[in-house]
Design an enzyme around this catalytic site. Structure first.
Site, PDB file in Angstrom:
ATOM      1  N   HIS A  88       1.041  -1.026   0.103  1.00  0.00           N
ATOM      2  CA  HIS A  88       0.090   0.039  -0.052  1.00  0.00           C
ATOM      3  C   HIS A  88       0.931   1.346  -0.065  1.00  0.00           C
ATOM      4  O   HIS A  88       1.642   1.359   0.937  1.00  0.00           O
ATOM      5  CB  HIS A  88      -1.042   0.123   1.200  1.00  0.00           C
ATOM      6  CG  HIS A  88      -1.966  -1.143   1.240  1.00  0.00           C
ATOM      7  ND1 HIS A  88      -3.487  -0.906   1.095  1.00  0.00           N
ATOM      8  CD2 HIS A  88      -1.708  -2.484   1.162  1.00  0.00           C
ATOM      9  CE1 HIS A  88      -3.973  -1.874   1.152  1.00  0.00           C
ATOM     10  NE2 HIS A  88      -3.421  -3.002   1.323  1.00  0.00           N
ATOM     11  N   TYR A 112      -6.785  -4.177  11.650  1.00  0.00           N
ATOM     12  CA  TYR A 112      -5.644  -4.797  12.277  1.00  0.00           C
ATOM     13  C   TYR A 112      -4.340  -4.085  12.436  1.00  0.00           C
ATOM     14  O   TYR A 112      -3.497  -4.177  13.183  1.00  0.00           O
ATOM     15  CB  TYR A 112      -5.326  -6.073  11.401  1.00  0.00           C
ATOM     16  CG  TYR A 112      -4.623  -5.966  10.110  1.00  0.00           C
ATOM     17  CD1 TYR A 112      -3.574  -5.394   9.876  1.00  0.00           C
ATOM     18  CD2 TYR A 112      -5.675  -6.394   9.282  1.00  0.00           C
ATOM     19  CE1 TYR A 112      -3.150  -5.142   8.376  1.00  0.00           C
ATOM     20  CE2 TYR A 112      -5.159  -6.058   7.859  1.00  0.00           C
ATOM     21  CZ  TYR A 112      -4.097  -5.569   7.599  1.00  0.00           C
ATOM     22  OH  TYR A 112      -3.787  -5.484   6.281  1.00  0.00           O
ATOM     23  N   GLU A 113      -4.410  -2.719  11.815  1.00  0.00           N
ATOM     24  CA  GLU A 113      -3.367  -1.690  11.873  1.00  0.00           C
ATOM     25  C   GLU A 113      -3.544  -1.008  13.298  1.00  0.00           C
ATOM     26  O   GLU A 113      -2.705  -0.249  13.608  1.00  0.00           O
ATOM     27  CB  GLU A 113      -3.608  -0.815  10.772  1.00  0.00           C
ATOM     28  CG  GLU A 113      -3.260  -1.377   9.561  1.00  0.00           C
ATOM     29  CD  GLU A 113      -3.205  -0.350   8.489  1.00  0.00           C
ATOM     30  OE1 GLU A 113      -2.129   0.503   8.247  1.00  0.00           O
ATOM     31  OE2 GLU A 113      -4.112  -0.517   7.664  1.00  0.00           O
TER      32      GLU A 113
END
Length: 313
Positions: A88, A112-113
């Protein structure tokens, strides 16, 4: 008596902290924050996009197709989160795609970040304030449907929002009517005319052999699914599984924008205990690279058709 007073004081202190946190959370993602970011972006570029595109893992090449680009790194945009995932790029790109003014997210954000779900979806609300009318989303997904093959492109017709079942919905908290209604309908989340347009364009381009349609299921990640989880999701009606897109779709529909989304099937989910196959992120990126050009051609051709279709003018 003293112990009771201490206990009561502790409870009050906790309540104050929770209240403060709640206020802090809601204020960070307010209409005013989104408007300030949209105004900042519009002051930096003359492009007024009507189509917003979100690129998934390995699919950022869509942004490179834009002409007369004006690009911003996420870290330079006020209030914007930063992408932390390999594959990304972390850029917001303005430009024209076959003459149509567009804005493209080259990389997105995931639960999840560690970001709050309202932060993950904040760019979609900024899209709305920039003037975007149609949102097109892509993602990399694992195939659950046994008829799907790696490299297939699945037009998403519906979704299963597993985090939402546990109350993790981007619309949780106070509702701002300037964005949309308190209880938005999701039975028409994915625009049916855009789905048909994608099928028609796919046939014209000769993509009929690998263009599918199905139901996408979102999970929190970042671990890939167990065999039991894959079996369960398939029985629930999911054709593909991933870790994105659905939260953005909910916000886009809440804001009244039309939505089209597709998944690139980058790996086949493991459903057999005797299998030696293992899902991995590098396989996801490699498949994205192999199919990227055709996917980009599909989306860019659709944008052209949308431009000349009175329903979306």
């Amino acid at each position: 008596m003293l112990l009771n007073e201490l206990g009561e004081a502790k409870r009050c202190e906790t309540a104050v902290i929770l209240t403060s946190d709640s206020l802090f959370m809601s204020s960070r993602f307010s209409y005013e924050d989104c408007k300030a970011t949209a105004d900042w972006l519009m002051a930096q570029t003359d492009v007024r996009p009507t189509v917003g595109i979100v690129c998934g893992s390995g699919l950022g090449g869509l942004a490179d197709m834009l002409k007369d680009q004006v690009a911003f790194n996420y870290k330079d945009i006020p209030n914007f989160p930063q992408s932390t995932v390999h594959g990304h790029a972390g850029r917001l790109v303005f430009g024209t795609l076959r003459g149509r003014p567009c804005v493209c997210m080259q990389g997105r954000f995931h639960l999840y970040e560690g970001y709050p779900i309202q932060k993950i979806t904040l760019p979609i609300r900024i899209f709305k304030l920039l003037g975007v009318e149609t949102v097109m989303l892509t993602n990399a997904a694992g195939g659950l449907n046994q008829d799907f093959k790696v490299g297939d492109i699945m037009i998403i017709k519906d979704h299963l929002n597993m985090p939402g079942f546990a109350g993790n919905n981007p619309l949780s908290g106070p509702n701002d009517e300037r964005f949309g209604v308190r209880f938005p309908c999701m039975s028409d989340a994915y625009d049916r005319e855009l789905q048909q347009l994608a099928m028609d364009v796919g046939q014209e381009l000769g993509y009929g052999d690998f263009l599918k349609e199905g139901v996408y299921c979102v999970l929190g990640g970042p671990s890939f699914e167990t065999i039991a989880e894959c079996r369960m999701l398939h029985k629930l009606g999911a054709d593909a599984v991933g870790m994105s897109t659905v939260h953005e779709v909910i916000i886009a529909r809440h804001c009244g924008m039309k939505v089209f989304a597709l998944s690139l099937i980058t790996n086949q989910a493991v459903t057999d205990y005797d299998s030696e196959e293992k899902a991995n992120h590098e396989e996801v990126l490699q498949t994205g690279k192999q199919r990227a050009e055709q996917l980009e051609r599909l989306v860019s051709t659709m944008v052209t058709k949308i431009e000349h279709n009175n329903n979306y003018a």
